[in-house]
Design a protein around this motif. Structure first.
Motif, short mmCIF file in Angstrom:
data_model
loop_
_atom_site.label_atom_id
_atom_site.label_comp_id
_atom_site.label_asym_id
_atom_site.label_seq_id
_atom_site.Cartn_x
_atom_site.Cartn_y
_atom_site.Cartn_z
N LEU A 98 -70.04 -16.53 38.05
CA LEU A 98 -68.66 -16.44 38.52
C LEU A 98 -68.57 -16.27 40.03
O LEU A 98 -67.56 -16.60 40.64
CB LEU A 98 -67.95 -15.28 37.83
N VAL A 99 -69.62 -15.73 40.62
CA VAL A 99 -69.66 -15.46 42.06
C VAL A 99 -70.95 -16.02 42.64
O VAL A 99 -72.00 -15.96 42.01
CB VAL A 99 -69.58 -13.93 42.32
N LYS A 100 -70.83 -16.57 43.83
CA LYS A 100 -71.99 -17.09 44.56
C LYS A 100 -72.25 -16.17 45.75
O LYS A 100 -71.33 -15.82 46.49
CB LYS A 100 -71.70 -18.51 45.05
N ARG A 101 -73.50 -15.77 45.91
CA ARG A 101 -73.92 -14.92 47.03
C ARG A 101 -74.65 -15.81 48.02
O ARG A 101 -75.59 -16.52 47.66
CB ARG A 101 -74.85 -13.83 46.51
N THR A 102 -74.20 -15.77 49.28
CA THR A 102 -74.81 -16.60 50.32
C THR A 102 -75.26 -15.71 51.47
O THR A 102 -74.47 -14.93 52.00
CB THR A 102 -73.80 -17.64 50.86
N VAL A 103 -76.53 -15.85 51.85
CA VAL A 103 -77.06 -15.14 53.02
C VAL A 103 -76.90 -16.06 54.20
O VAL A 103 -77.39 -17.19 54.20
CB VAL A 103 -78.54 -14.76 52.82
N LEU A 104 -76.15 -15.61 55.19
CA LEU A 104 -75.89 -16.40 56.40
C LEU A 104 -76.79 -15.90 57.53
O LEU A 104 -76.73 -14.72 57.90
CB LEU A 104 -74.42 -16.30 56.79
N ALA A 105 -77.63 -16.79 58.02
CA ALA A 105 -78.55 -16.43 59.09
C ALA A 105 -77.81 -16.38 60.42
O ALA A 105 -76.73 -16.94 60.57
CB ALA A 105 -79.68 -17.45 59.16
N GLY A 106 -78.42 -15.72 61.34
CA GLY A 106 -77.84 -15.61 62.68
C GLY A 106 -78.47 -14.43 63.37
O GLY A 106 -79.43 -13.83 62.87
N SER A 107 -77.95 -14.07 64.53
CA SER A 107 -78.50 -12.92 65.25
C SER A 107 -78.32 -11.65 64.43
O SER A 107 -79.16 -10.76 64.47
CB SER A 107 -77.85 -12.78 66.62
N LEU A 108 -77.22 -11.60 63.68
CA LEU A 108 -77.00 -10.50 62.73
C LEU A 108 -76.76 -11.12 61.35
O LEU A 108 -75.62 -11.42 60.99
CB LEU A 108 -75.79 -9.66 63.14
N PRO A 109 -77.83 -11.35 60.57
CA PRO A 109 -77.63 -11.98 59.26
C PRO A 109 -76.72 -11.13 58.38
O PRO A 109 -76.70 -9.91 58.48
CB PRO A 109 -79.04 -12.05 58.67
N HIS A 110 -75.93 -11.81 57.57
CA HIS A 110 -75.05 -11.10 56.65
C HIS A 110 -74.88 -11.91 55.38
O HIS A 110 -75.27 -13.06 55.30
CB HIS A 110 -73.71 -10.75 57.29
N VAL A 111 -74.30 -11.26 54.39
CA VAL A 111 -74.11 -11.87 53.07
C VAL A 111 -72.62 -12.02 52.81
O VAL A 111 -71.83 -11.14 53.15
CB VAL A 111 -74.74 -10.97 51.98
N GLU A 112 -72.26 -13.15 52.23
CA GLU A 112 -70.88 -13.36 51.78
C GLU A 112 -70.89 -13.66 50.29
O GLU A 112 -71.83 -14.24 49.77
CB GLU A 112 -70.22 -14.52 52.53
N TYR A 113 -69.81 -13.27 49.65
CA TYR A 113 -69.60 -13.54 48.23
C TYR A 113 -68.38 -14.42 48.10
O TYR A 113 -67.39 -14.22 48.80
CB TYR A 113 -69.39 -12.23 47.47
N GLU A 114 -68.46 -15.40 47.19
CA GLU A 114 -67.30 -16.25 46.94
C GLU A 114 -67.29 -16.66 45.47
O GLU A 114 -68.32 -16.64 44.79
CB GLU A 114 -67.32 -17.49 47.83
N LEU A 115 -66.10 -17.01 45.00
CA LEU A 115 -65.96 -17.45 43.62
C LEU A 115 -66.56 -18.85 43.46
O LEU A 115 -66.38 -19.71 44.33
CB LEU A 115 -64.49 -17.48 43.21
#
Length: 128
Positions: A69-86
């Motif tokens: 139901l939800v997709k977790r995406t790790v976004l790279a960058g100088s400060l990596p972070h995670v986003e969740y989306e339907l």
């Protein structure tokens, strides 16, 4: 820039908190509603879901991800972070959830009365 989630999105007077229908665990439906308008970071979800501990929110997100139901995406960058989306499957829950929320709003007073009556009777059963 996306619109921030309102801190009072799930105020105690919100019909969502009274909704007797469960989609996944206790908090899953609220997480899905937070993701309705696009991806969110964990810290963004914590604002309207302030009554949920970080550990429990993480568990809900993992369960939703496991169910597709939800997709977790790790976004790279100088400060990596995670986003969740339907996911598309998660988005397919929005219409039934909206119907359930509308039902809870329509029957708000009846639900509160029933719960109060039950709780009063239960207290009497245990003390009498």
């Amino acid at each position: 820039m996306r619109e921030p989630l309102p801190a009072d999105m799930f105020d105690e007077l919100c019909p969502s908190s009274l909704n007797p229908f469960r989609f996944g665990d206790k908090w899953a439906a609220l997480v899905v509603r937070c993701l309705e308008h696009g991806p969110r970071r964990f810290s963004e979800l914590r604002i309207p879901l302030k009554r949920v501990t970080p550990k429990v929110l993480t568990g809900s997100l993992r369960s939703l991800e496991r169910d597709g139901l939800v997709k977790r995406t790790v976004l790279a960058g100088s400060l990596p972070h995670v986003e969740y989306e339907l996911t598309p499957l998660g988005r397919s829950m929005l219409a039934p959830m909206a119907a359930a929320c509308a039902w809870a709003e329509e029957h708000w007073d009846e639900l509160l009365d029933a719960r109060e009556s039950y709780d009063d009777g239960t207290r009497l059963d245990h003390t009498g």
